[in-house]
Design a protein around this motif. Sequence first.
Motif, mmCIF file in Angstrom:
data_model
loop_
_atom_site.group_PDB
_atom_site.id
_atom_site.type_symbol
_atom_site.label_atom_id
_atom_site.label_comp_id
_atom_site.label_asym_id
_atom_site.label_seq_id
_atom_site.Cartn_x
_atom_site.Cartn_y
_atom_site.Cartn_z
ATOM 1 N N PHE A 288 29.332 -28.216 46.594
ATOM 2 C CA PHE A 288 30.028 -27.696 45.427
ATOM 3 C C PHE A 288 30.050 -28.700 44.278
ATOM 4 O O PHE A 288 30.645 -28.436 43.241
ATOM 5 C CB PHE A 288 31.463 -27.329 45.809
ATOM 6 N N GLN A 289 29.411 -29.853 44.487
ATOM 7 C CA GLN A 289 29.497 -30.912 43.490
ATOM 8 C C GLN A 289 28.897 -30.476 42.156
ATOM 9 O O GLN A 289 29.463 -30.739 41.089
ATOM 10 C CB GLN A 289 28.774 -32.163 44.009
ATOM 11 N N GLN A 290 27.742 -29.825 42.212
ATOM 12 C CA GLN A 290 27.101 -29.386 40.982
ATOM 13 C C GLN A 290 27.940 -28.335 40.264
ATOM 14 O O GLN A 290 28.033 -28.334 39.033
ATOM 15 C CB GLN A 290 25.702 -28.827 41.286
ATOM 16 N N GLN A 291 28.570 -27.439 41.026
ATOM 17 C CA GLN A 291 29.427 -26.428 40.411
ATOM 18 C C GLN A 291 30.630 -27.078 39.731
ATOM 19 O O GLN A 291 30.987 -26.715 38.599
ATOM 20 C CB GLN A 291 29.904 -25.432 41.471
ATOM 21 N N LEU A 292 31.248 -28.046 40.402
ATOM 22 C CA LEU A 292 32.384 -28.751 39.800
ATOM 23 C C LEU A 292 31.961 -29.500 38.547
ATOM 24 O O LEU A 292 32.692 -29.538 37.556
ATOM 25 C CB LEU A 292 32.992 -29.721 40.814
ATOM 26 N N LYS A 293 30.789 -30.092 38.602
ATOM 27 C CA LYS A 293 30.287 -30.825 37.439
ATOM 28 C C LYS A 293 30.068 -29.881 36.264
ATOM 29 O O LYS A 293 30.404 -30.199 35.112
ATOM 30 C CB LYS A 293 28.980 -31.533 37.802
ATOM 31 N N THR A 294 29.519 -28.703 36.557
ATOM 32 C CA THR A 294 29.288 -27.717 35.496
ATOM 33 C C THR A 294 30.610 -27.237 34.896
ATOM 34 O O THR A 294 30.753 -27.153 33.665
ATOM 35 C CB THR A 294 28.496 -26.518 36.064
ATOM 36 N N ILE A 295 31.588 -26.924 35.774
ATOM 37 C CA ILE A 295 32.903 -26.485 35.290
ATOM 38 C C ILE A 295 33.537 -27.565 34.424
ATOM 39 O O ILE A 295 34.113 -27.293 33.361
ATOM 40 C CB ILE A 295 33.818 -26.133 36.484
ATOM 41 N N THR A 296 33.434 -28.809 34.877
ATOM 42 C CA THR A 296 34.033 -29.923 34.134
ATOM 43 C C THR A 296 33.404 -30.079 32.766
ATOM 44 O O THR A 296 34.102 -30.194 31.748
ATOM 45 C CB THR A 296 33.887 -31.230 34.938
ATOM 46 N N TRP A 297 32.071 -30.080 32.714
ATOM 47 C CA TRP A 297 31.386 -30.278 31.437
ATOM 48 C C TRP A 297 31.673 -29.129 30.466
ATOM 49 O O TRP A 297 31.973 -29.369 29.293
ATOM 50 C CB TRP A 297 29.877 -30.415 31.671
ATOM 51 N N VAL A 298 31.577 -27.908 30.959
ATOM 52 C CA VAL A 298 31.805 -26.754 30.082
ATOM 53 C C VAL A 298 33.266 -26.689 29.656
ATOM 54 O O VAL A 298 33.585 -26.551 28.463
ATOM 55 C CB VAL A 298 31.386 -25.447 30.790
ATOM 56 N N GLY A 492 51.929 -30.465 34.357
ATOM 57 C CA GLY A 492 52.551 -30.832 35.616
ATOM 58 C C GLY A 492 51.773 -30.322 36.808
ATOM 59 O O GLY A 492 51.494 -31.059 37.755
ATOM 60 N N LEU A 493 51.359 -29.051 36.758
ATOM 61 C CA LEU A 493 50.554 -28.484 37.840
ATOM 62 C C LEU A 493 49.215 -29.200 37.964
ATOM 63 O O LEU A 493 48.723 -29.431 39.067
ATOM 64 C CB LEU A 493 50.319 -26.981 37.591
ATOM 65 N N MET A 494 48.628 -29.559 36.792
ATOM 66 C CA MET A 494 47.340 -30.240 36.818
ATOM 67 C C MET A 494 47.433 -31.518 37.646
ATOM 68 O O MET A 494 46.583 -31.794 38.496
ATOM 69 C CB MET A 494 46.884 -30.566 35.404
ATOM 70 N N LEU A 501 44.036 -34.221 45.033
ATOM 71 C CA LEU A 501 42.602 -34.518 44.953
ATOM 72 C C LEU A 501 42.338 -35.986 45.217
ATOM 73 O O LEU A 501 41.514 -36.350 46.051
ATOM 74 C CB LEU A 501 42.059 -34.132 43.570
ATOM 75 N N PHE A 502 43.033 -36.874 44.486
ATOM 76 C CA PHE A 502 42.774 -38.296 44.627
ATOM 77 C C PHE A 502 43.313 -38.850 45.939
ATOM 78 O O PHE A 502 42.889 -39.898 46.396
ATOM 79 C CB PHE A 502 43.370 -39.060 43.439
ATOM 80 N N GLN A 503 44.280 -38.120 46.560
ATOM 81 C CA GLN A 503 44.808 -38.584 47.832
ATOM 82 C C GLN A 503 43.949 -38.070 48.984
ATOM 83 O O GLN A 503 43.626 -38.815 49.892
ATOM 84 C CB GLN A 503 46.256 -38.085 48.012
ATOM 85 N N THR A 506 40.114 -32.754 48.944
ATOM 86 C CA THR A 506 39.636 -31.499 49.504
ATOM 87 C C THR A 506 38.913 -30.690 48.433
ATOM 88 O O THR A 506 39.115 -30.883 47.238
ATOM 89 C CB THR A 506 40.805 -30.679 50.060
ATOM 90 N N VAL A 507 38.091 -29.747 48.886
ATOM 91 C CA VAL A 507 37.316 -28.933 47.956
ATOM 92 C C VAL A 507 38.231 -28.046 47.118
ATOM 93 O O VAL A 507 38.052 -27.910 45.908
ATOM 94 C CB VAL A 507 36.300 -28.069 48.751
ATOM 95 N N VAL A 508 39.238 -27.428 47.753
ATOM 96 C CA VAL A 508 40.144 -26.527 47.032
ATOM 97 C C VAL A 508 40.878 -27.285 45.936
ATOM 98 O O VAL A 508 40.972 -26.822 44.789
ATOM 99 C CB VAL A 508 41.151 -25.885 48.009
ATOM 100 N N MET A 509 41.415 -28.459 46.255
ATOM 101 C CA MET A 509 42.130 -29.248 45.261
ATOM 102 C C MET A 509 41.199 -29.716 44.147
ATOM 103 O O MET A 509 41.598 -29.831 42.995
ATOM 104 C CB MET A 509 42.799 -30.454 45.932
ATOM 105 N N ALA A 510 39.960 -29.994 44.504
ATOM 106 C CA ALA A 510 38.996 -30.400 43.485
ATOM 107 C C ALA A 510 38.762 -29.269 42.477
ATOM 108 O O ALA A 510 38.704 -29.493 41.262
ATOM 109 C CB ALA A 510 37.673 -30.795 44.139
ATOM 110 N N TYR A 511 38.648 -28.038 42.987
ATOM 111 C CA TYR A 511 38.469 -26.889 42.098
ATOM 112 C C TYR A 511 39.690 -26.668 41.211
ATOM 113 O O TYR A 511 39.566 -26.465 39.999
ATOM 114 C CB TYR A 511 38.187 -25.628 42.920
ATOM 115 N N LEU A 512 40.877 -26.695 41.817
ATOM 116 C CA LEU A 512 42.102 -26.441 41.051
ATOM 117 C C LEU A 512 42.319 -27.505 39.980
ATOM 118 O O LEU A 512 42.652 -27.201 38.832
ATOM 119 C CB LEU A 512 43.312 -26.382 41.997
#
Length: 576
Positions: A288-298, A492-494, A501-503, A506-512
Motif C-alpha cells: 500500500f506504500q505507493q497508494q499512500l504516497k499518491t494520497i499524500t502527494w495529491v 486532534g483526530l489527525m 501510526l508512529f507508535q 499499522t496500515v489502517v492508521m497509516a491510511y487514516l
Amino acid sequence: FISTSGSANFTSGTGRCKELNCDQYSLDIPTVQNSTDLREIQNLLRNICLAINNHADTKSPGGPPSEHTFLELLFTIIDKLLKDGPLGDNQKVSKFLSLVEDTVQMISWHLSEPRIYMESEQTVVEVLVKRGLTQHQGPVHLSSEYVKLDTHWETAAGDDTYLGFASVSLISYEHFESSTNFFHGMRNFSQGMKYNMLSKVVSASVSNPNTTHLQKPVTLTFSHLEPAPQFNNGHPVCVYWDEKLVGGGWSEKGCSVSRFNGTQTICTCTHLSSFAVLMALYDIEDHFQQQLKTITWVGLSLSLVCLLICIITFSYFRSIRGTRNTIHLNLCISLFAANLIFLIGITRTESTVGCGIVAGLLHWLFLSAFCWMCLEGVQLYRMVALVFHTEMKLSYMLAMGYGIPSVIVVISAIINSKGYGTEKYCWLTRKDHFIWSFFGPVCVIITVNAFFFVITVQKLVQKFSSLNPDLSYLRKIKAFTTTAIAQLCILGLMWIFGCFLFQEGTVVMAYLFTIFNSLQGVLIFIMHCLLTKQVRNEYKRLLTCICTEKYSEFSSNQSSKSQASKSVQHTGESKT
C-alpha cells in the motif's frame, strides 16, 4: 626469518618480517569455551602459529608443517561443525568466521605454491600468492561454484604494508547460510522488512591488514541458490557479516548491488569480510506504500493550495481583519510550512543531521498550530464573557503562538538531541518516551481548548435565553465556535491517528493519518473561508470587480472597433 626479540616471523623469499603473536589465539574467550568445535579451530590456529614459531626458532631445514595438512585439519573440523546443523548463535557465527579467515590467512603466509585449491563436503577454498621485492599489480580473479571474486594485487598487498608477498583467499561455505539468519543490523529490519538468504556465504581476505576502506572496491558475483526471475515482492541486497553489531549480524554498509538478474547478483564492496546476498521481501504494508504516497502527494498539494488561498485571504481583505483573523492567518502559515516540510522531508532519513532538522521543524510548527488554536479558544471565550477589551495584543499572541513551541523544542533538543529522527521517519523517536515532548503539550492544549469551548457554549446558551439577546452578535459567535470546535476535532483526530501510526505503524492508521493530514488544509479553507459569510461576500466583491473590469475592457474594445468601422464607412461614402 627471526626477529631480534626472538618472536617468530615468517615470509618466504625476500621481504620484511611479519611477527606472529600466538597469544591472540587464547582459549579464555567465553564463546570459544562454550563450543567444542570452536575450541578445536582455536587450537588448530594456535598450533599453526606455534609450528611456524618452532620452525623459525630452530631454523629447521625441513620447513614448517605442510600447508595441505593444516587445511585438511581445518576442513575436517568445519565439516564436523556444519554437519551438526545451524550454529544457532550469532556470537558463535562471528567467532567461527573470524577463526576460519585467520587460519586460512596464516596458512597463506607460508604457502610454497603460488596457488592452492582445496574442497571438502562443507568448504571450498582458493588461495593465490605472489612474492617478490617489488609489489605486484594488476587484476586477480578467484572463483568457486557459487561466487566469483574480482580484485587487484595492489589491494592485496596494501600501500604501506607490503611484506614481500601478497595473498588473496576466497572461502565458500556449502551449508552455512542456515546459521546466519541474523538480520537485526539491516537498515529496514525494524520497519518490518523480511529477509531470506539468496546466496551461499563466502569469506574474502587479503594479506593487507588495512581493508576497512579500500581505494579500489572488490566485486563479487554471486549465483542465486534458486532462480528468482521477477523480484515482484522483493529485491536483492549485498551484505557482509558485521562483528561490531550486538553479537554479530548482516549489514549492508559499504556494499551495494551493481547489477542483478534472475540467476546472479553482482556486489561491489569497499571492505573485506564475509559476504552474502539477501532477498529483501516487502512487508504486506509495502503493498500500500505507493497508494499512500499518491494520497499524500495529491492531498497535501491540494491542501497547500487551499492554505495559500487562506493566507492571501486573511492578509488581503481589510474588512475581516481582527484578532480572530490574525489567529487564523498564523495558523494557516504554521500548517502551510509544516505540510510543505512534511511532504518534502518526512521520509528523508539518509542524513542524520538533515533528518533531525526536519523533525525539529515539524515538532515546532505543529506545536505552533495547536497553540494558535488554543488562542482561538481563549479569544472566543473573551468575546462571550467580556463586554469590552475583547481584542488581544499581537505581541502576546506571538509570544504564545511561537514562543511556547520554541521553548518546548529547545528544551527537548537540549535533553535529547538524538531523539529527533528515526529509522523510518524524520520525526520524534519513541525511545525514552521522547515522543511525549510533542503529544504531552498537544494533550494539554486540547484539554485547555475543550475547557474554554465548554465554558463558551454555556455562556452562549445563557445569553440566548436572556431577555434582550443581541441575536446577530450571538449567532456570529455561535458560528465561530462551531468552526473552531470542528477545526480542533480535525487536527486532534489527525494526531490521534498519527500517534498510533508512529507508535505502531499499522496500515489502517497509516491510511487514516494520511487522509486527515492531507485534507486538513482543504477543510480549513472550507470552514474559515467558504462557510464564512463575510469572506464569501469579499470573494463576490472581488469577482464582481474582476468581471466588471473585464467587461469594461471588452465593451471599450467593441466600441472602438464599431467607431473605426463607422469612420471607414463614412470616408468611403464621402469619396463616392
